[in-house]
Design an enzyme around this catalytic site. Structure first.
Site, PDB file in Angstrom:
ATOM      1  CG  ASP A 108      14.366  31.403  37.265  1.00  0.00           C
ATOM      2  OD1 ASP A 108      14.966  30.941  36.301  1.00  0.00           O
ATOM      3  OD2 ASP A 108      13.199  31.111  37.547  1.00  0.00           O
ATOM      4  CD  GLU A 278       9.007  28.681  33.490  1.00  0.00           C
ATOM      5  OE1 GLU A 278       8.987  27.516  33.889  1.00  0.00           O
ATOM      6  OE2 GLU A 278      10.013  29.167  32.949  1.00  0.00           O
TER       7      GLU A 278
HETATM    8  C1  FRU Z   1      12.115  29.519  35.263  1.00  0.00           C
HETATM    9  C2  FRU Z   1      11.791  28.395  36.222  1.00  0.00           C
HETATM   10  C3  FRU Z   1      10.754  28.841  37.233  1.00  0.00           C
HETATM   11  C4  FRU Z   1      11.008  27.929  38.387  1.00  0.00           C
HETATM   12  C5  FRU Z   1      12.514  27.773  38.350  1.00  0.00           C
HETATM   13  C6  FRU Z   1      13.003  26.428  38.785  1.00  0.00           C
HETATM   14  O1  FRU Z   1      13.359  29.411  34.678  1.00  0.00           O
HETATM   15  O2  FRU Z   1      11.339  27.275  35.492  1.00  0.00           O
HETATM   16  O3  FRU Z   1       9.435  28.820  36.748  1.00  0.00           O
HETATM   17  O4  FRU Z   1      10.561  28.461  39.597  1.00  0.00           O
HETATM   18  O5  FRU Z   1      12.899  28.001  37.015  1.00  0.00           O
HETATM   19  O6  FRU Z   1      14.383  26.396  38.890  1.00  0.00           O
END
Ligand code: FRU
Length: 557
Positions: A108, A278
């Site tokens: 992300d 998310e």
């Molecule tokens: C989304 C996610 C988020 C988390 C991050 C961990 O892709 O799963 O929810 O904070 O990646 O790397």
């Protein structure tokens, strides 16, 4: 146990992506100086090397304490000190004009904020391997959102956990007491439980000090409790946090970023719920001189074409509660398979709402065929609201700065397509970075398609099935696909509105295609791994001839 008298800048560790994770502690005089690291130290073969910066320990004895490590394994015995770290930065699928990490894994985008002339992009980063793990906030800055300068990682794991996704704000009124205009990051500490923490920077986002009162928000009720996105809401005079709370979004309010009050919860019974929610983002946009609020919610799995994708809701927000308009949810910001966890920049001049997404999918991201780095971000996009002829949609278009990437442009004559029209070798340079614009007037054609092809017979095909109101993208013959059976099991589909003309804009890079239809009303982003760049274009009409006009091809630098 391995010990080194440190006299160089780096410890180089050989990695094998398929090796099991070994746990590593770095120790000085018997004291841990790092959190536990998970490293896939090579067992059978060396895929690539990663550097651990050790210059600050020069003159001292550094101990590497591994658990679950076979001492005889090849990787273990090859760990060495060096002053330089060389690798093939320009490996085959390194994007030409999209952001990708210098080395290591990314997912992300995080902490996006504009400050003192720079756009900051932090990102989920594993500096110890090209697969997911050891989450840090990597850091890069840009003046134009296109040319990125790599900077050292900004936030490191600590005793509360690794550093998951979150956001950043500029504290113009010093509400938190860390200083006027401090850049404050709000992120998830992912330890045994997920909690929210803050850290501040007073050196333009280069280094951060963690708040000693962390975590600032916890709630044992939710197993998945993460990805805080914060903005200052003037009308209610407080900071608002949107937080993913398993299958809903919970909003919190705060005067100082430290004490948070629960305001409301959104999401039950609306939108897609086939996976975990998310990376939310709540922001205003103007439509017909009226303010509307948009809520982005990423979901994995549950995407319209499998795996991860980002849905959105349009409605109103009164400082406490988000109320959605009545629209045919779920709606997706991008129907392609490779735009996930995207959110928008805070504090952008002129109020532009600029978005960037992770150009990958959890279905196969850990297996894609790059070596020293893994994954890239989408082209930054400006978001807006528009009516697609059926209902209101969130539109995304490449930011206007994208035209500055155009190095060489050519305009082609209009064409009439009666069955098939082929434009052979429309580009002859080899970097695989270009943009195609064209407007298709289907007239009475029931369907049309265009495909990009290369000499080796690889192709990606975009089909506009007007009768069945569906756009589908077939990447099954696009190049390397066998690294995961989830990569190209079926055409990637999206609903299509019947129109008299389709204005298309396609951005192509070494390993990606981003298609924007009718000023971004419909978007499909899909990654590809062709043996060589696609350089021929074929347009096919079904049912009746059609016309294509305003064809432009731009080589991108
Ligand atoms: C989304 C996610 C988020 C988390 C991050 C961990 O892709 O799963 O929810 O904070 O990646 O790397």
């Amino acid at each position: 146990m391995l010990a080194f008298d440190i006299d160089k800048k780096y410890l180089l560790v050989p990695i094998e992506d398929k090796a099991p994770e070994s746990r590593l502690h770095l120790q000085l005089n018997g004291q841990n100086i790092s959190e536990e690291l998970f490293i896939r130290v090579a067992q059978n073969k060396v895929d690539y090397w990663i550097p651990i910066a050790v210059e600050e320990y020069k003159g001292e004895k550094l101990t590497l304490l591994f658990q679950h490590m076979e001492e005889g394994s090849i990787g273990y015995s090859q760990i060495k000190q060096a002053d330089d770290f060389f690798f093939d930065y320009n490996e085959k699928y390194r994007p030409h004009y999209h952001f990708s990490p210098r080395y290591g894994w990314t997912n992300d985008p995080n902490g996006m904020v504009y400050h003192n002339g720079e756009y900051h992009l932090y990102y989920q980063h594993n500096p110890y391997g090209s697969t997911w793990g050891n989450m840090h906030w990597g850091h890069t800055v840009s003046k134009d959102l296109l040319k990125w300068e790599h900077l050292p990682d900004a936030i490191y794991p600590d005793s509360l956990g690794t550093i998951f996704s979150g956001s950043a704000v500029i504290d113009k009124n010093n509400t938190a007491g860390f200083g006027k205009d401090a850049l404050i990051a709000i992120y998830t500490s992912a330890g045994k439980i997920q909690t929210q923490s803050i850290a501040y920077s007073t050196d333009n986002g280069r280094t951060f000090t963690k708040y000693e009162g962390n975590p600032v928000l916890s709630d044992l009720k939710y197993p998945d409790f993460r990805d805080p996105k914060v903005f200052w809401h003037d009308t209610s005079g407080q900071w608002i946090m949107s937080l993913a709370t398993t299958q809903t979004i919970t909003f919190y309010g705060s005067k100082d970023l430290k004490e948070w009050e629960r305001l409301s919860e959104f999401g039950e019974g609306i939108g897609n719920h086939s996976g975990v929610w998310e990376c939310p983002d709540l922001f205003p946009l103007t439509y017909n001189e009226q303010t509307k609020w948009v809520l982005l919610v990423s979901i994995n799995p549950g995407g319209p074409n499998g795996g991860s994708a980002t849905q959105y809701f349009i409605g109103s927000f009164d400082g406490k509660t988000f109320t959605p308009d009545n629209l045919p949810y779920p709606l997706w910001i991008d129907y392609g398979r490779d735009n996930y966890a995207g959110v928008t920049w805070d504090n952008v001049p002129d109020g532009r709402r600029i978005f960037i997404g992770w150009m990958d999918n959890w279905d196969y991201a850990n297996q894609t065929p790059t070596l020293n780095f893994k994954s890239a971000m989408t082209i930054p996009r400006e978001l807006g609201l528009s009516h697609n002829g059926e209902h209101l949609v969130l539109s995304s278009n490449p930011i206007r700065e994208t035209i500055n990437l155009r190095a060489d442009s050519k305009e082609m004559p209009n064409i009439k397509v009666d069955k098939t029209y082929t434009m052979d070798k429309f580009i002859d340079n080899g970097n695989g970075a270009y943009e195609i614009e064209m407007t298709v007037l289907p007239d009475k054609a029931s369907s049309f398609s265009f495909k990009l092809m290369n000499r080796t017979g690889e192709e990606i095909k975009f089909t506009f099935d007007i009768s069945n109101k569906q756009l589908s993208v077939d990447r099954s013959k696009s190049g390397l696909t066998g690294f995961s059976e989830k990569f190209a099991p079926a055409p990637i589909t999206s609903p299509l509105v019947k129109k008299n003309s389709y204005k298309l804009r396609l951005l192509v890079d070494k390993a990606s295609t981003e298609l924007f239809v009718n000023e971004g009303e419909l978007v499909q982003t899909n990654i590809v791994y062709p043996e060589e760049p696609y350089n021929s274009l074929e347009v096919v009409s079904e049912g009746s001839p059609l016309n294509v006009k305003d064809i432009k091809i731009h080589i991108l630098k």
